[in-house]
Design a protein around this motif. Structure first.
Motif, PDB file in Angstrom:
ATOM      1  N   GLU A  21      -2.255   2.890  -0.836  1.00  0.00           N
ATOM      2  CA  GLU A  21      -1.068   2.510  -0.066  1.00  0.00           C
ATOM      3  C   GLU A  21      -1.483   2.018   1.316  1.00  0.00           C
ATOM      4  O   GLU A  21      -2.419   2.568   1.921  1.00  0.00           O
ATOM      5  N   PRO A  22      -0.807   1.022   1.848  1.00  0.00           N
ATOM      6  CA  PRO A  22      -1.110   0.594   3.221  1.00  0.00           C
ATOM      7  C   PRO A  22      -0.828   1.729   4.207  1.00  0.00           C
ATOM      8  O   PRO A  22       0.108   2.500   4.028  1.00  0.00           O
ATOM      9  N   GLU A  23      -1.645   1.799   5.242  1.00  0.00           N
ATOM     10  CA  GLU A  23      -1.448   2.811   6.278  1.00  0.00           C
ATOM     11  C   GLU A  23      -0.349   2.371   7.237  1.00  0.00           C
ATOM     12  O   GLU A  23      -0.021   1.185   7.342  1.00  0.00           O
ATOM     13  N   ALA A  24       0.188   3.343   7.966  1.00  0.00           N
ATOM     14  CA  ALA A  24       1.301   3.052   8.883  1.00  0.00           C
ATOM     15  C   ALA A  24       0.907   2.017   9.932  1.00  0.00           C
ATOM     16  O   ALA A  24       1.682   1.104  10.244  1.00  0.00           O
ATOM     17  N   ALA A  25      -0.308   2.127  10.472  1.00  0.00           N
ATOM     18  CA  ALA A  25      -0.753   1.169  11.499  1.00  0.00           C
ATOM     19  C   ALA A  25      -0.904  -0.228  10.907  1.00  0.00           C
ATOM     20  O   ALA A  25      -0.613  -1.228  11.582  1.00  0.00           O
ATOM     21  N   GLU A  26      -1.353  -0.307   9.667  1.00  0.00           N
ATOM     22  CA  GLU A  26      -1.509  -1.615   9.010  1.00  0.00           C
ATOM     23  C   GLU A  26      -0.153  -2.270   8.794  1.00  0.00           C
ATOM     24  O   GLU A  26       0.014  -3.471   9.032  1.00  0.00           O
ATOM     25  N   MET A  27       0.823  -1.484   8.374  1.00  0.00           N
ATOM     26  CA  MET A  27       2.163  -2.040   8.173  1.00  0.00           C
ATOM     27  C   MET A  27       2.794  -2.447   9.501  1.00  0.00           C
ATOM     28  O   MET A  27       3.469  -3.479   9.586  1.00  0.00           O
ATOM     29  N   ALA A  28       2.568  -1.644  10.534  1.00  0.00           N
ATOM     30  CA  ALA A  28       3.170  -1.938  11.838  1.00  0.00           C
ATOM     31  C   ALA A  28       2.714  -3.289  12.368  1.00  0.00           C
ATOM     32  O   ALA A  28       3.515  -4.050  12.935  1.00  0.00           O
TER      33      ALA A  28
END
Length: 257
Positions: A167-174
């Motif tokens: 799953e993409p990490e929160a920082a990557e999605m942000a």
């Protein structure tokens, strides 16, 4: 006797001076210590302190700037493909932007490319993508349709494949969200479909797709319908009944507008 006394007296005086710390011979001429200090070589000037390092660029601020500067989808794809802050880019084979017909009434947002998508550079082309095509074909929509009323436009939150399909990490999605928001604005669909937990977390700030699915909400100024991801349906065939109900909900919404 007088000479012995004098020598003994002088020796005693010298010993007394040594005890007082006067143990160096003094020259015949006076010495100006202040002049000596002035003539002494001055220490070399210390090198100037190095300038402070420039602060590192904020990845989200940079993505906002790039996304806002894109006047159309081609420029947005170029700006996002050239974005250097996301480490997923280093391990991916291809940049995966979108597929289908831009300007379609329905835009689908998935999670991230998988192995097949990474190889082909298109979203939803593996087994899950084939099921997605069948699902939307059941209500008359297709990414290949020349008719814009029946067209479908497909993209992902992440344009690069995470290693091991994690799953993409929160920082990557942000750091990708400014591009996603601009993508939706430029494609301008009537309805946005969020496929699975990851796009719901990124766009709505919520997880729990089995609770969220089928419930209309709003994001980016658009009606939004969360749905079960086709990959979830492949693992849980019994959930296809719920997916079909959501597709009918979408079909009804399109007929009413």
């Amino acid at each position: 006797m007088s000479q012995m006394f004098d020598s003994q007296l002088l020796a005693a005086l010298l010993e007394w001076q040594a005890e007082l710390g006067a143990d160096e011979a003094i020259g015949d001429a006076p010495v100006d210590r202040y002049a000596l200090a002035a003539a002494a070589p001055k220490p070399a000037a210390s090198a100037p302190a190095p300038a402070p390092a420039a602060p590192a660029a904020d990845p989200v601020v940079d993505s906002r700037r790039l996304a806002a500067g894109a006047p159309d989808l081609a420029a947005l794809a170029e700006a996002q493909a050239g974005y250097e802050h996301c480490e997923l880019k280093r391990g991916a084979r291809n940049f995966v932007f979108a597929d289908g017909r831009a300007g379609a009434r329905v835009m689908v947002l998935g999670e991230a490319p998988g192995r097949d998508e990474d190889l082909q550079g298109k979203p939803f082309v593996g087994r899950a993508g084939q099921l997605l095509d069948l699902m939307f074909a059941a209500i008359g929509l297709s990414r290949a349709s020349p008719d814009m009323e029946r067209a479908l436009y497909i993209s992902n939150i992440m344009p690069w494949r995470p290693p091991g399909n994690r799953e993409p990490e929160a920082a990557e999605m942000a750091m990708m969200m400014p591009f996603v928001e601009r993508h939706v604005a430029l494609a301008d669909p009537e309805v946005l479909v969020l496929m699975g937990n990851t796009p719901c977390a990124a766009v709505l700030g919520k997880r729990g797709i089995t609770r969220l699915r089928g419930q209309w909400t709003q994001a980016f100024g658009k009606p939004v319908l969360p749905m079960l991801h086709p990959a979830y349906l492949l693992r849980n065939p019994a959930a296809k009944r719920q997916a079909w109900a959501d597709l009918l909900t979408l079909q009804t919404r399109l007929r009413e507008t």
